[in-house]
Design a protein around this motif. Structure first.
Motif, PDB file in Angstrom:
ATOM      1  N   HIS A   1       0.873  -1.188   0.000  1.00  0.00           N
ATOM      2  CA  HIS A   1       0.000   0.000   0.000  1.00  0.00           C
ATOM      3  C   HIS A   1       0.903   1.228   0.000  1.00  0.00           C
ATOM      4  CE1 HIS A   1      -3.573  -2.487   1.357  1.00  0.00           C
ATOM      5  NE2 HIS A   1      -2.581  -3.262   1.757  1.00  0.00           N
TER       6      HIS A   1
ATOM      7  N   ARG B   1       0.792   6.429  11.049  1.00  0.00           N
ATOM      8  CA  ARG B   1      -0.114   6.097  12.164  1.00  0.00           C
ATOM      9  C   ARG B   1       0.667   5.621  13.394  1.00  0.00           C
ATOM     10  NH1 ARG B   1      -3.725   2.725   8.226  1.00  0.00           N
ATOM     11  NH2 ARG B   1      -4.023   1.204   9.897  1.00  0.00           N
TER      12      ARG B   1
ATOM     13  N   TYR C   1      -6.775  -4.130  16.066  1.00  0.00           N
ATOM     14  CA  TYR C   1      -6.789  -3.460  14.759  1.00  0.00           C
ATOM     15  C   TYR C   1      -8.211  -3.091  14.343  1.00  0.00           C
ATOM     16  CZ  TYR C   1      -6.274  -2.866   9.734  1.00  0.00           C
ATOM     17  OH  TYR C   1      -6.319  -2.353   8.455  1.00  0.00           O
TER      18      TYR C   1
ATOM     19  N   ILE D   1      -7.351   2.528   8.896  1.00  0.00           N
ATOM     20  CA  ILE D   1      -7.389   2.865   7.457  1.00  0.00           C
ATOM     21  C   ILE D   1      -8.051   4.232   7.263  1.00  0.00           C
ATOM     22  CG2 ILE D   1      -8.447   2.239   5.252  1.00  0.00           C
ATOM     23  CD1 ILE D   1      -8.219  -0.717   6.152  1.00  0.00           C
TER      24      ILE D   1
ATOM     25  N   TYR E   1      -6.988   4.216  -0.171  1.00  0.00           N
ATOM     26  CA  TYR E   1      -7.011   5.251   0.877  1.00  0.00           C
ATOM     27  C   TYR E   1      -7.697   6.514   0.373  1.00  0.00           C
ATOM     28  CZ  TYR E   1      -3.652   2.319   3.377  1.00  0.00           C
ATOM     29  OH  TYR E   1      -3.029   1.280   4.024  1.00  0.00           O
TER      30      TYR E   1
ATOM     31  N   HIS F   1     -11.903  -0.877   0.531  1.00  0.00           N
ATOM     32  CA  HIS F   1     -10.855  -1.156   1.533  1.00  0.00           C
ATOM     33  C   HIS F   1     -11.356  -0.872   2.943  1.00  0.00           C
ATOM     34  CE1 HIS F   1      -6.473  -0.205   2.925  1.00  0.00           C
ATOM     35  NE2 HIS F   1      -6.813  -1.457   3.189  1.00  0.00           N
TER      36      HIS F   1
ATOM     37  N   PHE G   1     -11.233  -5.817   0.666  1.00  0.00           N
ATOM     38  CA  PHE G   1     -10.892  -6.215   2.035  1.00  0.00           C
ATOM     39  C   PHE G   1     -12.106  -6.938   2.637  1.00  0.00           C
ATOM     40  CE2 PHE G   1      -9.445  -4.524   6.487  1.00  0.00           C
ATOM     41  CZ  PHE G   1      -9.026  -5.813   6.832  1.00  0.00           C
TER      42      PHE G   1
ATOM     43  N   HIS H   1      -8.068  -9.390   0.083  1.00  0.00           N
ATOM     44  CA  HIS H   1      -7.496  -9.446   1.440  1.00  0.00           C
ATOM     45  C   HIS H   1      -8.412 -10.396   2.196  1.00  0.00           C
ATOM     46  CE1 HIS H   1      -5.307  -5.842   0.261  1.00  0.00           C
ATOM     47  NE2 HIS H   1      -4.761  -5.750   1.427  1.00  0.00           N
TER      48      HIS H   1
ATOM     49  N   GLU I   1      -7.782 -12.402   7.080  1.00  0.00           N
ATOM     50  CA  GLU I   1      -6.634 -11.781   7.785  1.00  0.00           C
ATOM     51  C   GLU I   1      -6.797 -11.942   9.278  1.00  0.00           C
ATOM     52  OE1 GLU I   1      -6.005  -7.581   7.022  1.00  0.00           O
ATOM     53  OE2 GLU I   1      -4.386  -7.462   8.509  1.00  0.00           O
TER      54      GLU I   1
ATOM     55  N   HIS J   1      -3.039 -12.620   2.863  1.00  0.00           N
ATOM     56  CA  HIS J   1      -3.125 -12.742   4.323  1.00  0.00           C
ATOM     57  C   HIS J   1      -3.344 -14.205   4.733  1.00  0.00           C
ATOM     58  CE1 HIS J   1      -2.811  -8.622   5.756  1.00  0.00           C
ATOM     59  NE2 HIS J   1      -3.615  -8.246   4.805  1.00  0.00           N
TER      60      HIS J   1
ATOM     61  N   ASN K   1       2.386  -0.864   4.647  1.00  0.00           N
ATOM     62  CA  ASN K   1       1.296   0.099   4.792  1.00  0.00           C
ATOM     63  C   ASN K   1       1.498   0.808   6.125  1.00  0.00           C
ATOM     64  OD1 ASN K   1      -0.765  -0.847   7.014  1.00  0.00           O
ATOM     65  ND2 ASN K   1      -0.152  -2.700   5.941  1.00  0.00           N
ATOM     66  N   PRO K   2       0.839   1.937   6.368  1.00  0.00           N
ATOM     67  CA  PRO K   2       1.147   2.749   7.549  1.00  0.00           C
ATOM     68  C   PRO K   2       0.527   2.245   8.849  1.00  0.00           C
ATOM     69  CG  PRO K   2      -0.549   3.817   6.259  1.00  0.00           C
ATOM     70  CD  PRO K   2      -0.147   2.596   5.498  1.00  0.00           C
ATOM     71  N   GLY K   3      -0.214   1.119   8.791  1.00  0.00           N
ATOM     72  CA  GLY K   3      -0.929   0.757  10.018  1.00  0.00           C
ATOM     73  C   GLY K   3      -0.749  -0.665  10.476  1.00  0.00           C
ATOM     74  N   SER K   4      -0.570  -1.606   9.528  1.00  0.00           N
ATOM     75  CA  SER K   4      -0.520  -3.002   9.993  1.00  0.00           C
ATOM     76  C   SER K   4       0.773  -3.703   9.624  1.00  0.00           C
ATOM     77  CB  SER K   4      -1.716  -3.773   9.421  1.00  0.00           C
ATOM     78  OG  SER K   4      -1.549  -3.946   8.037  1.00  0.00           O
TER      79      SER K   4
HETATM   80  O1  LIG Z   1      -4.351  -0.877   7.801  1.00  0.00           O
HETATM   81  C1  LIG Z   1      -4.000  -0.507   6.675  1.00  0.00           C
HETATM   82  O2  LIG Z   1      -3.778   0.676   6.351  1.00  0.00           O
HETATM   83  C2  LIG Z   1      -3.771  -1.546   5.568  1.00  0.00           C
HETATM   84  C3  LIG Z   1      -4.588  -2.775   5.714  1.00  0.00           C
HETATM   85  N1  LIG Z   1      -5.628  -3.063   4.981  1.00  0.00           N
HETATM   86  C4  LIG Z   1      -6.170  -4.327   5.322  1.00  0.00           C
HETATM   87  N2  LIG Z   1      -5.330  -4.759   6.340  1.00  0.00           N
HETATM   88  C5  LIG Z   1      -4.380  -3.844   6.585  1.00  0.00           C
END
Ligand SMILES: O=C(O)CC1=NCN=C1
Ligand SMILES: [Zn+2]
Length: 411
Positions: A78, A85, A98, A108, A148, A181, A213, A241, A244, A264, A318-321
């Motif tokens: 991503h 984050r 999450y 996200i 995003y 997403h 997702f 996705h 996960e 995932h 990606n910036p979060g996971s």
């Molecule tokens: O958290 C995010 O920015 C990326 C993500 N999408 C689905 N799992 C992780």
């Protein structure tokens, strides 16, 4: 006369070129040639194998007795996004998971806010830093997702940045529309999915794949199926996705929809893993995300491979996971937590990663292939998953030209 010869290669890692992803036992086969050379002309491999006097070249690149391989393939990122984050780390420390952070409008949706605010040039400049780092880490093929924006202007902005990256850097990219997403605050999943389905026509101009997702609190299997069917009707190959966090049956849906990949799969069902073997869907495993989310259960790579399935690896940057653009680190986590063998890992970041993004001409070094090569400062191919957290790439060669050389110290 050939253009360049890469000489003094202690051992050359040669994943098998195949018109399908390597599955099951095939994944543990890896040809390694000692005392090797690679001959390149017009950016393509002429010969890669045992040292021979059969060829001449106007330029020589010295591998200095180090090992070499095809450049790595990164099939799930991503990379185009605004902001970051790190503030969520404190929530994670407090045990907020999450999906809870996402439900509270963070996750996200936080990145959506920051991406919408960011101008095209700002996103391009930010992602250029990561693409540069990926190249320095031996990656010359990158998949990049939208997801995003969550509206026409910003989803297309992300895809256009992704295309601009491919123009700017000597790499090959694949671009994925991931409109579904997350669900913007105040919207209902089903009606928002309708809007993301309508965007498929616009996305088709820029994207190779359509991704979704499928997760609790995001999109259901039924909503995802509707989207995947619509995308396939419009000529997209689909990705997902899947499974996960919760076992929704995303892998089964992927196989039903002939997805190019299912990504995932930490919570994939036994039924789904069984079906994987008889499908052409590649399981793209993202162990860095499992690590980063602080989970103990990793995807069942052993079960998938021993069951005859095709497995690949990616960062999921990606910036979060999963906030790493170091695919070599993922190779190490795959060894330690997915119990994959060194040979399986090398196939998972080259030939199988290429199949996961329909880039079958990448990730191998047979005659006619793109001459994308990495010289590694490592004694053998097992060393890279073994010594983790550092960058082992010593020289990176793109289309036969030296693109990156590890700098020494100046003192
Ligand atoms: O958290 C995010 O920015 C990326 C993500 N999408 C689905 N799992 C992780
Ligand atoms: Zn992802």
């Amino acid at each position: 006369m050939n253009d360049v010869m890469i000489k003094n290669i202690k051992s050359l890692i040669l994943p098998k070129k195949s018109d399908k992803p390597l599955k099951g036992k095939e994944m543990d086969e890896l040809k390694i040639v000692d005392d090797a050379v690679i001959v390149v002309k017009d950016g393509k491999v002429v010969y890669a194998g045992e040292k021979t006097d059969e060829y001449e070249a106007s330029e020589v690149i010295d591998a200095e007795g180090k090992i070499a391989s095809p450049a790595l393939v990164e099939p799930h990122t991503h990379v185009v996004h605004g902001g970051s984050r790190e503030h969520e780390m404190s929530l994670k420390r407090q045990g907020v998971d999450y999906l809870k952070i996402l439900e509270q409008g963070g996750g996200i949706l936080n990145t959506v806010e920051q991406t919408r605010k960011a101008a095209f040039d700002e996103l391009l400049e930010k992602a250029s830093v990561n693409i540069t780092r990926m190249i320095q880490h031996g990656v010359l093929t990158v998949e990049s997702k939208s997801g995003y924006g969550l509206d026409k202007e910003n989803e297309l902005k992300q895809l256009k940045v992704s295309k601009a990256l491919e123009e700017k850097f000597p790499i090959t990219m694949r671009h994925t529309y991931l409109g579904p997403h997350a669900i913007p605050k105040g919207r209902e999943a089903g009606e928002f999915m309708e809007e993301m389905i309508e965007l498929l026509d616009d996305a088709k101009e820029y994207a190779d794949f359509a991704d979704v997702f499928t997760e609790t609190g995001v999109f259901s299997v039924e909503e995802s199926r509707k989207y995947m069917e619509a995308a396939r009707e419009k000529g997209f190959r689909v990705k997902i996705h899947a499974d996960e966090i919760d076992p929704l049956g995303g892998l089964e849906l992927a196989i039903e929809q002939k997805a190019v990949s299912a990504d995932h799969l930490v919570a994939a069902s036994e039924e789904g893993k069984k079906q994987l073997a008889d499908s052409d869907t590649v399981a793209v495993l993202l162990p860095g995300t499992t690590f980063y989310l602080g989970k103990n259960e990793f995807a069942d790579a052993r079960g998938m491979i021993e069951g005859g399935g095709a497995v690949s690896l990616a960062t999921d940057y990606n910036p979060g996971s999963c906030v790493t653009d170091n695919l070599q680190m993922i190779m190490a986590i795959a060894a330690l937590k997915l119990k994959m063998t060194p040979n399986e890992i090398w196939n998972a970041v080259t030939v199988n990663a290429a199949h996961a993004i329909d880039a079958a001409d990448r990730g191998t070094l047979e005659a006619g292939d793109d001459a994308n090569i990495v010289i590694w400062d490592a004694p053998n191919h097992e060393y890279i998953p073994y010594h983790y957290g550092v960058n082992h790439a010593y020289k990176v060669i793109a289309d036969g030209k030296l693109l990156y050389e590890r700098p020494g110290l100046k003192f």
